[in-house]
Structures are given as C-alpha cells and as structure tokens.
Design a protein around this motif. Sequence first.
Motif, PDB file in Angstrom:
ATOM      1  N   HIS A   6       0.806  -1.208   0.000  1.00 27.99           N
ATOM      2  CA  HIS A   6       0.000   0.000   0.000  1.00 27.99           C
ATOM      3  C   HIS A   6       0.846   1.268   0.000  1.00 27.99           C
ATOM      4  O   HIS A   6       0.302   2.363  -0.110  1.00 27.99           O
ATOM      5  N   ARG A   7       2.155   1.168   0.101  1.00 25.85           N
ATOM      6  CA  ARG A   7       2.977   2.357   0.273  1.00 25.85           C
ATOM      7  C   ARG A   7       3.050   3.193  -1.000  1.00 25.85           C
ATOM      8  O   ARG A   7       3.057   2.672  -2.112  1.00 25.85           O
ATOM      9  N   ILE A   8       3.135   4.494  -0.784  1.00 20.69           N
ATOM     10  CA  ILE A   8       3.265   5.469  -1.865  1.00 20.69           C
ATOM     11  C   ILE A   8       4.592   6.199  -1.674  1.00 20.69           C
ATOM     12  O   ILE A   8       4.963   6.552  -0.545  1.00 20.69           O
ATOM     13  N   ASP A   9       5.297   6.443  -2.761  1.00 21.68           N
ATOM     14  CA  ASP A   9       6.564   7.166  -2.689  1.00 21.68           C
ATOM     15  C   ASP A   9       6.284   8.649  -2.485  1.00 21.68           C
ATOM     16  O   ASP A   9       5.729   9.306  -3.379  1.00 21.68           O
ATOM     17  N   PRO A  10       6.637   9.232  -1.351  1.00 19.98           N
ATOM     18  CA  PRO A  10       6.334  10.651  -1.111  1.00 19.98           C
ATOM     19  C   PRO A  10       7.088  11.589  -2.038  1.00 19.98           C
ATOM     20  O   PRO A  10       6.692  12.746  -2.204  1.00 19.98           O
ATOM     21  N   ALA A  11       8.162  11.093  -2.672  1.00 16.35           N
ATOM     22  CA  ALA A  11       8.950  11.955  -3.549  1.00 16.35           C
ATOM     23  C   ALA A  11       8.262  12.226  -4.878  1.00 16.35           C
ATOM     24  O   ALA A  11       8.741  13.030  -5.680  1.00 16.35           O
ATOM     25  N   LEU A  12       7.116  11.586  -5.139  1.00 19.51           N
ATOM     26  CA  LEU A  12       6.400  11.815  -6.398  1.00 19.51           C
ATOM     27  C   LEU A  12       5.851  13.231  -6.492  1.00 19.51           C
ATOM     28  O   LEU A  12       5.541  13.705  -7.595  1.00 19.51           O
ATOM     29  N   MET A 209       3.319   7.075   3.707  1.00 18.69           N
ATOM     30  CA  MET A 209       2.152   7.376   2.881  1.00 18.69           C
ATOM     31  C   MET A 209       1.648   6.073   2.277  1.00 18.69           C
ATOM     32  O   MET A 209       2.417   5.321   1.669  1.00 18.69           O
ATOM     33  N   VAL A 210       0.350   5.823   2.459  1.00 20.85           N
ATOM     34  CA  VAL A 210      -0.227   4.537   2.056  1.00 20.85           C
ATOM     35  C   VAL A 210      -1.521   4.771   1.309  1.00 20.85           C
ATOM     36  O   VAL A 210      -2.205   5.786   1.494  1.00 20.85           O
ATOM     37  N   ARG A 211      -1.873   3.812   0.446  1.00 19.35           N
ATOM     38  CA  ARG A 211      -3.172   3.863  -0.203  1.00 19.35           C
ATOM     39  C   ARG A 211      -4.274   3.735   0.832  1.00 19.35           C
ATOM     40  O   ARG A 211      -4.162   2.962   1.760  1.00 19.35           O
ATOM     41  N   GLN A 212      -5.328   4.495   0.633  1.00 16.98           N
ATOM     42  CA  GLN A 212      -6.445   4.433   1.575  1.00 16.98           C
ATOM     43  C   GLN A 212      -7.063   3.040   1.539  1.00 16.98           C
ATOM     44  O   GLN A 212      -7.354   2.499   0.477  1.00 16.98           O
ATOM     45  N   VAL A 213      -7.290   2.477   2.711  1.00 13.61           N
ATOM     46  CA  VAL A 213      -7.776   1.108   2.826  1.00 13.61           C
ATOM     47  C   VAL A 213      -9.294   1.063   2.939  1.00 13.61           C
ATOM     48  O   VAL A 213      -9.963   0.302   2.252  1.00 13.61           O
ATOM     49  N   GLN A 214      -9.863   1.860   3.829  1.00  7.57           N
ATOM     50  CA  GLN A 214     -11.274   1.740   4.165  1.00  7.57           C
ATOM     51  C   GLN A 214     -12.174   2.307   3.076  1.00  7.57           C
ATOM     52  O   GLN A 214     -11.751   3.112   2.251  1.00  7.57           O
ATOM     53  N   GLU A 215     -13.438   1.883   3.112  1.00  6.33           N
ATOM     54  CA  GLU A 215     -14.416   2.394   2.164  1.00  6.33           C
ATOM     55  C   GLU A 215     -14.607   3.896   2.355  1.00  6.33           C
ATOM     56  O   GLU A 215     -14.647   4.393   3.481  1.00  6.33           O
ATOM     57  N   PRO A 216     -14.725   4.637   1.266  1.00  7.31           N
ATOM     58  CA  PRO A 216     -14.946   6.082   1.395  1.00  7.31           C
ATOM     59  C   PRO A 216     -16.366   6.382   1.872  1.00  7.31           C
ATOM     60  O   PRO A 216     -17.270   5.545   1.781  1.00  7.31           O
ATOM     61  N   ILE A 217     -16.543   7.588   2.369  1.00  7.52           N
ATOM     62  CA  ILE A 217     -17.877   8.087   2.712  1.00  7.52           C
ATOM     63  C   ILE A 217     -18.551   8.552   1.425  1.00  7.52           C
ATOM     64  O   ILE A 217     -17.957   9.283   0.628  1.00  7.52           O
ATOM     65  N   ARG A 218     -19.789   8.116   1.246  1.00  9.77           N
ATOM     66  CA  ARG A 218     -20.535   8.534   0.061  1.00  9.77           C
ATOM     67  C   ARG A 218     -21.957   8.944   0.450  1.00  9.77           C
ATOM     68  O   ARG A 218     -22.498   8.481   1.457  1.00  9.77           O
ATOM     69  N   GLU A 219     -22.542   9.800  -0.358  1.00 11.35           N
ATOM     70  CA  GLU A 219     -23.942  10.162  -0.166  1.00 11.35           C
ATOM     71  C   GLU A 219     -24.806   8.966  -0.535  1.00 11.35           C
ATOM     72  O   GLU A 219     -24.670   8.411  -1.629  1.00 11.35           O
ATOM     73  N   GLN A 220     -25.690   8.570   0.395  1.00 10.00           N
ATOM     74  CA  GLN A 220     -26.460   7.344   0.232  1.00 10.00           C
ATOM     75  C   GLN A 220     -27.921   7.580  -0.128  1.00 10.00           C
ATOM     76  O   GLN A 220     -28.542   6.747  -0.782  1.00 10.00           O
ATOM     77  N   GLU A 221     -28.478   8.699   0.310  1.00  4.42           N
ATOM     78  CA  GLU A 221     -29.918   8.912   0.142  1.00  4.42           C
ATOM     79  C   GLU A 221     -30.231  10.389   0.284  1.00  4.42           C
ATOM     80  O   GLU A 221     -29.604  11.094   1.075  1.00  4.42           O
ATOM     81  N   GLU A 222     -31.217  10.846  -0.486  1.00  2.00           N
ATOM     82  CA  GLU A 222     -31.732  12.201  -0.336  1.00  2.00           C
ATOM     83  C   GLU A 222     -33.107  12.134   0.324  1.00  2.00           C
ATOM     84  O   GLU A 222     -33.929  11.287  -0.021  1.00  2.00           O
ATOM     85  N   ILE A 223     -33.347  13.031   1.272  1.00  2.00           N
ATOM     86  CA  ILE A 223     -34.560  13.001   2.081  1.00  2.00           C
ATOM     87  C   ILE A 223     -35.264  14.347   1.967  1.00  2.00           C
ATOM     88  O   ILE A 223     -34.643  15.408   2.137  1.00  2.00           O
ATOM     89  N   THR A 224     -36.546  14.296   1.683  1.00  2.00           N
ATOM     90  CA  THR A 224     -37.364  15.510   1.688  1.00  2.00           C
ATOM     91  C   THR A 224     -37.989  15.661   3.061  1.00  2.00           C
ATOM     92  O   THR A 224     -38.802  14.834   3.472  1.00  2.00           O
ATOM     93  N   PRO A 225     -37.611  16.683   3.808  1.00  2.00           N
ATOM     94  CA  PRO A 225     -38.111  16.810   5.188  1.00  2.00           C
ATOM     95  C   PRO A 225     -39.539  17.326   5.235  1.00  2.00           C
ATOM     96  O   PRO A 225     -40.061  17.892   4.263  1.00  2.00           O
ATOM     97  N   GLU A 226     -40.157  17.141   6.391  1.00  2.00           N
ATOM     98  CA  GLU A 226     -41.475  17.690   6.664  1.00  2.00           C
ATOM     99  C   GLU A 226     -41.360  18.854   7.647  1.00  2.00           C
ATOM    100  O   GLU A 226     -40.460  18.883   8.482  1.00  2.00           O
ATOM    101  N   VAL A 227     -42.288  19.779   7.550  1.00  2.00           N
ATOM    102  CA  VAL A 227     -42.285  20.945   8.424  1.00  2.00           C
ATOM    103  C   VAL A 227     -42.894  20.558   9.769  1.00  2.00           C
ATOM    104  O   VAL A 227     -43.997  20.012   9.834  1.00  2.00           O
ATOM    105  N   VAL A 228     -42.156  20.842  10.843  1.00  2.00           N
ATOM    106  CA  VAL A 228     -42.651  20.613  12.201  1.00  2.00           C
ATOM    107  C   VAL A 228     -43.352  21.855  12.722  1.00  2.00           C
ATOM    108  O   VAL A 228     -44.441  21.791  13.285  1.00  2.00           O
ATOM    109  N   SER A 229     -42.726  22.997  12.543  1.00  2.00           N
ATOM    110  CA  SER A 229     -43.300  24.269  12.969  1.00  2.00           C
ATOM    111  C   SER A 229     -42.731  25.371  12.095  1.00  2.00           C
ATOM    112  O   SER A 229     -41.660  25.221  11.495  1.00  2.00           O
ATOM    113  N   SER A 230     -43.441  26.486  12.028  1.00  2.00           N
ATOM    114  CA  SER A 230     -42.993  27.554  11.140  1.00  2.00           C
ATOM    115  C   SER A 230     -43.499  28.898  11.629  1.00  2.00           C
ATOM    116  O   SER A 230     -44.578  29.007  12.216  1.00  2.00           O
TER     117      SER A 230
END
Length: 774
Positions: A6-12, A209-230
């Motif tokens: 997983h190592r990366i050459d930092p001199a790149l 310096m190493v290649r990233q191992v773990q899964e990245p964070i990604r957007e999974q779902e979009e949510i349309t909220p409801e109004v509670v008070s206004s």
Amino acid sequence: MSPRDHRIDPALASWITAPGEDPQNPLLRLSFELAAPPVSARLLVTGLGTFRAALNGAEVDDARLDPGLTDPRARIQVRELEVGALLHRGENVLGIELGRGFHAMTTPNEWRWHLASWRGPVRTWAHLRMHLADGSSRAVATGQDWRTRPGPVAFDSMYEGETFAPVEDSEAWLVPGYDDSDWAPVLAASSRRGARRGGHGREVPEPMMVRQVQEPIREQEEITPEVVSSSPTRTVLDMGRVIAGWCRFSLREDIPADAPPLLLVARHAEKLREDGRVDARNEHVHTDRFQEDRLRLEPAFARSFAPRHSYKGFRYVEIETAPGELARLEVTGILAHADLRPASTLTSSDAHVEAMDRAMRASLLNNMHHVPTDTPSQEKNGWTGDALTSLAAMTTGFDMRRMLRKWLEDQVDGQRDDGSLAVISPSPGWGYEELSPAPEWTCLLPVLLDEMVCEYGETDPVARHAPAAARYLAHELHRQDEDGLISSVLGDYLSPGSPGPAPEDRRLSGTLLVAHALRRLAHALERATSAGEPLAPDLPAPDTLRTDASTLEQAVNSVFLDATRRLYRDPGTAAEPGTPTYRQTSNILPLAFGIVPPERSGAVVDHLVADLTARGDHHDCGHLGVRFLLPVLSAHGHGALAWRVLSNPTAPGWRAWLEAGNSTFAEMWEQPRSHSHYFMGTPVIWLHEHVAGLRRGAEGWEEFVVAPDPDVPVGRIAMTRATDAGEIALDLDREARTLALTVPDGTRATVVLPQEPGTAAPQELGPGEHLLRW
C-alpha cells in the motif's frame, strides 16, 4: 494486500499549501496542456485535513471527507483513482479544495483536537500520471507551479459547521479558461526529510504514505423533510429519523438571477427542546455554535450549497432567515456514511424483531465515517470500547474488514512506549489518562486481531500487530493490584440510573476483559502460525497467555464469588437479588466468559433470573451487560425470559425506545444526549445467534451452528449471511416446525432443531439445500 504493497513514494510530489499562518479553505489550482488525448491516467491525491479534487470541473470521485483521519506523524492515506475519462487534449485543470477536518481544527473541545501535536496548516499532495494516445506519457504533481486563493467556505469545523460566503461562481475556477493571474503562488516543500515549508517554518512530516484502505464516505440517500413548525423567520424541519450527513440548501428555480442574496442560519440536532426549537447543545464543545451552517446564497452565481468539509448527526433542522425569505428556499437532507457492503439480511413475523435489527443497522451506519465512531453529533470519536462489545453486530451487519484494518493501524500508531493505548482512536493525545485505564475499551486491539482471523480468515494483521497487542496486555498485567485484579475507571458504562461509570467494583469487568483478550490473542497467534505467517520471535507463547488469563479469572472468583450464596458481589456487600446491592452485570460476565465453577453455575443463573423477575423483567445493565445478558439466558435455558426482557414495553428497554418513535438507539437509558449510538443495541446479536440460531464456529465459517432457542416465542425468522465461504440462508418457522437451510460449498453445519431441550440430537449437514422438520 500487505501494508508494504500500500505504500506510496512521497517523492512523487511536494506538499503544498497557501500563504498565511493558518489558511482557511484554500483553493489550489494547476493548468496544464496535453498534446494528445489520454488513454489512461492515475491520480494519487491526499490532504491534511479534508480535500475535494476535480479535473476540468468534474469531481474525481464521489467520495466525501477523504482521506480519513490518521495520526499524520505515523501515516497518511492517499486515494488512488483512474481519471483518464476526465482529461482531454489541450488545456486541463486539476483543482483541489481543502478543509480543516480534525487535522487543523480550531474549535476548542474536550478531547483537545484543536491542540493536537501534529496540528498545522491544511495542505495537499497529488501526483497525476497520464498515458497519451500518441504513445507518450506525462506526469504533473503538486509543486511550486500551482496557484492558490481562499475559497468560499469562510469557516469549517467538524463540530461547529460551515460558513459559506461566495464572491464568484464556486465552480468557475475548476474549468479551463479561467483567469488565475491574480492568484498567489503556493508554498511548496520538498519531500526530503528535514525540509521546511517556506514562511510557516515547520518541518514537513515524514510519515508513511499509504493507499487508503477503508471504504470512502458517500452520499447514500436524499430526504425531503417535513415541516414541524414555522413562523415568518424560522422553520423547523424533520427528516423523519436521525441521520448522519448534511443538508443541501438551494434557491427555488423560479428565483431570478438578479434577486437579492438569501442569508440563513441552519441549526441541526437529533432532538427538540420543550419549546419546539432544536436542541443544539454540546457541553464538550466549548463554543456558542454547534452543528450550525451560516450561508449566503447568491442567485446569480451560487444558488446552492451543501457542506463540503464536515458532517452532522441530526433529525431536525431549524432554519432562521429574514421575514418572507423561507419561501425562496428548498432543503434536502442527505444521508452520508461509509460505503459498506451489507453482510446479512433479517426478516421476521414479529415486527419488534425487524425494528430492532433495522435500528441497529441504522445506528451503526450513522457512526461509520472512516472509523467506527460513538455518535455522529456529540463526539465523532472512535471509542474502542463501544466497538469491542459491538464487533459481532458490526461484522454480522456489514463487511467490515477494510475499515477494521484501517482502525487497527490507528490503534497501533497511537500506542505509547509503555504499551498503553488510548480509549479513543485516533487520538490527539487525549484518552491515555482521561477516562483511563479502561480495559473494557482498550482490549479491543488483541480481540480485533482474533476477530479478523475468525470472521475473515485474515492472519496477516496478526503478524503485523501481535507485538503491539502483546505489549499492551503486558502493560495491563503489570497493573495488577494486591488481589491480582486489574482496575478500571469505566466498567459497565451507563447502566440505568448511572451517569457514566458503573456503580459496582469495576475490577471485575476490567480483569475479565483482559483475561478474554489474552485468550483471543493466544488463539490468533495459533491460527497465524498454522497459516505460515512470520511472527516476531519474542511474542509470548499461547499457553503462557492462557495461563495468565486463568490466573486473572481465578482472582475474580477469589474476590467476587460468594461461594456460600453462589453469586458474584462486591466484597462486603449483601448482593440480595431484587435490591440495588445485586448487580446483574457482575454475574453475567463470569457466566458469559465461562469462569463460574460448574457446581455453582446453576445457582448463579438462578439468582440472575430472580433479580430480573423481581425488577419486572427489566435489566439494570450498561453497555457490557446488555451485550451478554440475553445470550447467557438462552445458554442456560431461559430463552423465554430473554425475550420478555428484550420486548418489555417499559423503560429501561429497547421496545420503549422504538415505540417512542426512534429508529436508532439512544446512548443512555435516561435523558440521552445522543439518539444514534450503537453500543446499547447489541441485543440484536442475540436475534441472529439465538432466535434465528446462526452462530459462527470456533475457527470460522467453514463449520457453523444453527441452534434456535426453543423457548423464544417468535414464529418465523429468516436471514442470510455472507461469509468468505459463501452465503448461508435459513428460514425458520416455529409454527410450521420447519427449517430451510442453505449450506455453502466447502462448509458444514451442525443443526439442533428447536425441540424441548435434551430431545433434539445434533445433525451434521453438508453443502446444499436442506428442509428439516420436527
């Protein structure tokens, strides 16, 4: 892949940043020409703290909040991406935007992230290698030829939120043809050890310096909220459930470009106050702003914004703006977490079973952001003890091997010379003395090595990290007191009525967790040896580790076991079941870890049952007790009681939480600060392992057990379980008295049908589809 692969050459490339002592949200840009179209291109890119990279206006990946926090003195992760499709002949632009993350945090907080010894200016490192259609190759990298200016995010904090104040189109700088002649030169540093960064006058770090191992964070779902008070100037929106992520704030399409800007403040929280406003408080974050975004949307050039360098845990969003302005705004909730692959499914004829399972999965996912954290709102810390009790739930729910590999490295990187570990990982230097020592947390390291072996068959982490695990356990053994016990300041954390540390003598749980960790490391070493892993020559022998474990267990029995009354109690206490002097977890743990003398086991169980019954089928457990209570009851013929405890509709209990409208678990039993915390949800393990009955064998999934508890009144339960040996599927119907089971190739199952105890002989089944009746 081994860590060396997983190592990366930092001199790149060179590390680059913007001028100034502590630059905020620098944009860094390089324009370059290609004489021919690219055939392929590989981009290596990272940042300290968070980065977003784009080629010719298109993001290089849909990952968020990369590269994931590490101790940058030891290790920095690098993303590796194929980006040839984003390049073309002629002018191209590589742009990188930086945020503070935890690396350069300014927010004063309890855990001292703002004072981390590695803290320094945000910076980036990138290398782009291209192969062109004319047969030539070309490389560009971060260096002195890059240019920079401040970006539109005038402030960002993982705890406080972001301030968006654009002065031009936020995307214009990323595309060819943009005029950057008035941008400043970057500050660049050589990757040679000892080189210094221009005007900042600090040494460039020389971590691996190493290649990233773990899964990245990604957007999974979009949510349309409801109004509670206004009201004319304020509205409260509800996402319907607690999520981790952020909101996208957009001007409506019909707002003209020449309209005035829209200024707003958005406060996020998991719960509401009594007056209906969001409860955006955190006693451990020492500012007057928490989970709050402040925005200026410009109709002509910046009509939308979603936070780019932070995330929040929230269900509700309170938006405040000028009178009449709310009608111009659209808000979308975005769920974002590590892109983990599910490892199982579960369905049942009992709605409570399904709700428990869903709530635990959601609670876990809300806390998966490069490492398993404890809450997506209050802390965002990688608390090791939370995961120690929840490992089985994690690996049952999701394929965790990549994230756990990354987290192993973090724990070892943070080990002190005396072998001690912090209770959070990564750590800025906090958690070695604060809320420590706490073996119920820091024993995660040796236990996790064995979990990687048993769950995934991966023995190379043992070869790499067993020396650190052995040093840690030696550190714990050196802390034994005159009774031969090991102290803890936390114990069975957050039991009902307790504000934190367990009220009972915490040496029992601390000592038993160290003994458990010794046995798990012994097993991991044996498996690694069998697999031919090259182990360090000075590691303790497995038999020595087991002898040390046995000595600790005997000390627990000597001090805590009342041989006459046949129960475990604090020395000198009455420990009468049905009264506060009796502590369930003090009796659950010896049963769970198998240290109770056989001739006294039945009486210890009887006292536990008596206490549960006297409390109206309620437990009095914190995070350790709730993990082991129900499996202990099932193991000793009390599955019906286990079910009554789990499904008890009154507090303290899980059903009360869920029926109150929560879809994730709370952190504590009374007045929880967080409503998305997984370590109280570990009874879901019992649903998989005892209600459905599927349990991993002692050595892994090549030989597994299906033994549903005969006393649990759940009609039908079905599940699938992905393993390295293949997918297991079972469908149990207690009413129809059938079990359908799929045994993968290369595995064997031992099946005990849910008849009366003692009447069902185990059946050995090989690969294939099986339908059993009783």
